[in-house]
Design a protein around this motif. Structure first.
Motif, PDB file in Angstrom:
ATOM      1  N   ALA A  78       0.901  -1.219   0.060  1.00  0.00           N
ATOM      2  CA  ALA A  78      -0.096  -0.007  -0.042  1.00  0.00           C
ATOM      3  C   ALA A  78       0.772   1.222  -0.033  1.00  0.00           C
ATOM      4  O   ALA A  78       0.554   2.139  -0.707  1.00  0.00           O
ATOM      5  N   ALA A  79       2.055   1.162   0.830  1.00  0.00           N
ATOM      6  CA  ALA A  79       2.875   2.218   0.807  1.00  0.00           C
ATOM      7  C   ALA A  79       3.414   2.773  -0.496  1.00  0.00           C
ATOM      8  O   ALA A  79       3.610   3.724  -0.824  1.00  0.00           O
ATOM      9  N   VAL A  80       3.977   1.661  -1.285  1.00  0.00           N
ATOM     10  CA  VAL A  80       4.478   1.805  -2.654  1.00  0.00           C
ATOM     11  C   VAL A  80       3.744   2.257  -3.563  1.00  0.00           C
ATOM     12  O   VAL A  80       3.901   3.371  -4.400  1.00  0.00           O
ATOM     13  N   LEU A  81       2.493   1.924  -3.605  1.00  0.00           N
ATOM     14  CA  LEU A  81       1.402   2.263  -4.718  1.00  0.00           C
ATOM     15  C   LEU A  81       0.982   3.539  -4.430  1.00  0.00           C
ATOM     16  O   LEU A  81       0.940   4.611  -5.392  1.00  0.00           O
ATOM     17  N   THR A  82       0.804   4.014  -3.055  1.00  0.00           N
ATOM     18  CA  THR A  82       0.650   5.381  -2.674  1.00  0.00           C
ATOM     19  C   THR A  82       1.564   6.442  -2.845  1.00  0.00           C
ATOM     20  O   THR A  82       1.245   7.478  -3.418  1.00  0.00           O
ATOM     21  N   ARG A  83       2.937   6.144  -2.813  1.00  0.00           N
ATOM     22  CA  ARG A  83       3.822   6.782  -3.303  1.00  0.00           C
ATOM     23  C   ARG A  83       3.855   7.111  -4.702  1.00  0.00           C
ATOM     24  O   ARG A  83       4.305   8.338  -5.126  1.00  0.00           O
ATOM     25  N   LEU A  84       3.671   6.089  -5.377  1.00  0.00           N
ATOM     26  CA  LEU A  84       3.756   6.182  -7.031  1.00  0.00           C
ATOM     27  C   LEU A  84       2.356   6.923  -7.173  1.00  0.00           C
ATOM     28  O   LEU A  84       2.403   8.066  -8.176  1.00  0.00           O
ATOM     29  N   GLY A  85       1.582   6.602  -6.765  1.00  0.00           N
ATOM     30  CA  GLY A  85       0.322   7.684  -7.176  1.00  0.00           C
ATOM     31  C   GLY A  85       0.110   8.981  -6.612  1.00  0.00           C
ATOM     32  O   GLY A  85      -0.375   9.587  -7.349  1.00  0.00           O
ATOM     33  N   GLY A  86       0.943   9.227  -5.452  1.00  0.00           N
ATOM     34  CA  GLY A  86       1.014  10.533  -4.910  1.00  0.00           C
ATOM     35  C   GLY A  86       1.596  11.476  -5.913  1.00  0.00           C
ATOM     36  O   GLY A  86       1.279  12.708  -6.052  1.00  0.00           O
ATOM     37  N   ARG A  87       2.491  10.882  -6.907  1.00  0.00           N
ATOM     38  CA  ARG A  87       3.463  11.757  -7.538  1.00  0.00           C
ATOM     39  C   ARG A  87       2.509  12.287  -8.886  1.00  0.00           C
ATOM     40  O   ARG A  87       2.875  13.289  -9.393  1.00  0.00           O
ATOM     41  N   ILE A  88       1.381  11.755  -9.044  1.00  0.00           N
ATOM     42  CA  ILE A  88       0.491  12.046 -10.229  1.00  0.00           C
ATOM     43  C   ILE A  88      -0.878  12.452  -9.369  1.00  0.00           C
ATOM     44  O   ILE A  88      -1.786  12.844 -10.359  1.00  0.00           O
ATOM     45  N   GLY A  89      -0.892  12.598  -8.231  1.00  0.00           N
ATOM     46  CA  GLY A  89      -2.207  13.496  -7.610  1.00  0.00           C
ATOM     47  C   GLY A  89      -3.151  12.468  -7.231  1.00  0.00           C
ATOM     48  O   GLY A  89      -4.287  12.918  -7.127  1.00  0.00           O
TER      49      GLY A  89
END
Length: 427
Positions: free
Chosen positions: A17-28
């Protein structure tokens, strides 16, 4: 040794969940659909690595996540916000609920589903995500806009409606036999809520004295015990467990310890709420999502239309212009945690098996579409200036409708402090 599998699965769930959230956070992208996506990708229904073979392995942790999520929401809620908003705020919230909940109920019947499933869909389509809405407003720097207080006020009205709706819906979808049993279960549920509401209104001084301690560790144990115990009693009385936790949060919010409790519970809420969304994703078969793609697309389209209509009507009520109407309509579009609460309720009561994948697909689309649309609300404002019935003399807060917003504003330095006390809800 015997808990190795569970510990590996839990640790892997947090990290995924942390990895996907960091990736997703980069595109908002917001976190809720990303937590769900992590569960779908690492669950037993998806090719590739399977982190958790049994979707029920996290049932208890998922339930605790839901309890903490609603407990925190109760801490953030204050009746003073409604009193300050007055009848006009209640009218604005009522417009949103009438259009969206009514559309959801009609949509359920249009699909040919029985009344219980249609009632669940009414709540799913009718309630915005407070977490995503508030986070969107902060990230777009719109906290200082005049219509923002209205948007957050509408989410407060929706939260109250949700608590009452869940209490009324529980005996219906749980299969109560006959009118008498249904009425009896509903009476017990509302009676319990009234007792807790009375405690929130008149007992905060006494409760504040009982819970007041200097030691943070003792305070954490105390409020967790109160929230979880009340959630258990709620479940026994036929009320959704999380609603009992919500009421405990509402009670503690009015005590002097309220701000400390809010600070201490925040990381617990984030961690266990992530497990709740992850566990929901584990139970979703991507193949089932394909089978409900057409109803999901229709529901999303219906929600967009109803939100635009409600945004225009509410803007007229407050004498705002097209820019504010577009901002209201798009910001309140996101759906998230409350839809998944209803899905979790439905999953345990033997309702139509298509409900869970339908709600998952609907939430995934709108949890992403909502923030994206809010950031481009000026596009909708241009269209509304052409077709809306807003009178030319109406005022539009901030920049005039002739000069629509074309990008995110710079947030004021104290954005979080500007949010009304009862509506701050991070995600």
């Amino acid at each position: 040794m015997g808990h190795a599998d569970t510990l590996l699965a839990l640790g892997g769930a947090f990290l995924a969940a942390a990895v996907l959230t960091r990736l997703g956070g980069r595109i908002g992208l917001p976190t809720i659909p990303l937590f769900m996506l992590a569960g779908i990708l690492l669950g037993p229904h998806t090719p590739g690595p399977v982190l958790v073979k049994d979707p029920h392995a996290f049932d208890m942790l998922s339930a605790l996540g839901l309890v903490l999520l609603l407990f925190y929401l109760g801490l953030e809620f204050h009746l003073d916000d409604l009193r300050r908003g007055g009848r006009r705020l209640l009218s604005a919230g009522g417009i949103y609920l009438l259009l969206n909940v009514g559309a959801g109920l009609g949509f359920g019947f249009a699909l040919g589903w029985p009344a219980r499933e249609a009632l669940v869909l009414a709540g799913v389509l009718g309630i915005s995500s407070s977490a995503i809405v508030t986070k969107t407003l902060i990230e777009l720097g719109r906290i200082s806009r005049p219509e923002t207080r209205l948007i957050l006020g509408v989410t407060v009205v929706e939260d109250i409606f949700l608590a009452l709706y869940l209490a009324a819906l529980q005996p219906v979808i749980s299969g109560a036999q006959g009118v008498e049993e249904t009425v009896l279960q509903a009476a017990k549920a509302f009676g319990f809520l009234l007792v807790l509401a009375a405690a929130a209104r008149f007992g905060t001084r006494l409760i504040g004295r009982l819970i007041a301690v200097r030691d943070d560790e003792l305070l954490v144990i105390s409020f967790l015990g109160a929230a979880v115990l009340t959630a258990g009693v709620s479940e026994l009385l036929g009320v959704v467990d999380a609603i009992g936790a919500f009421m405990v949060g509402l009670i503690l919010a009015g005590t002097p310890s309220g701000p400390r409790i809010r600070r201490l519970v925040h990381p617990l809420r984030d961690a266990f709420a992530a497990i709740f969304f992850f566990a929901f994703g584990l139970a979703i078969d991507p193949g089932d999502l394909a089978s409900v793609a057409v109803p999901v697309a229709a529901a999303v389209s219906l929600t967009v239309v109803m939100n635009v209509a409600a945004g225009v009507l509410v803007a007229r009520l407050y004498r705002y212009g097209t820019r504010a109407a577009a901002a209201i309509a798009t910001t309140l579009l996101a759906r998230g945690e409350f839809a998944l609460i209803l899905a979790a309720m439905a999953a345990g009561t033997g309702l139509d098996g298509r409900l869970a994948p339908f709600i998952a697909g609907y939430v995934l689309v709108l949890a992403v579409l909502g923030p994206v649309a809010a950031g481009r609300s000026h596009w909708l404002a241009r269209g509304l200036r052409t077709v809306t019935a807003l009178r030319p003399g109406q005022r539009s807060p901030g920049p005039t409708a002739a000069s629509p917003h074309t990008g995110p504003e710079q947030a004021p330095p104290d954005t979080d402090a500007r949010i009304p006390a009862g509506t701050r809800s991070g995600n």
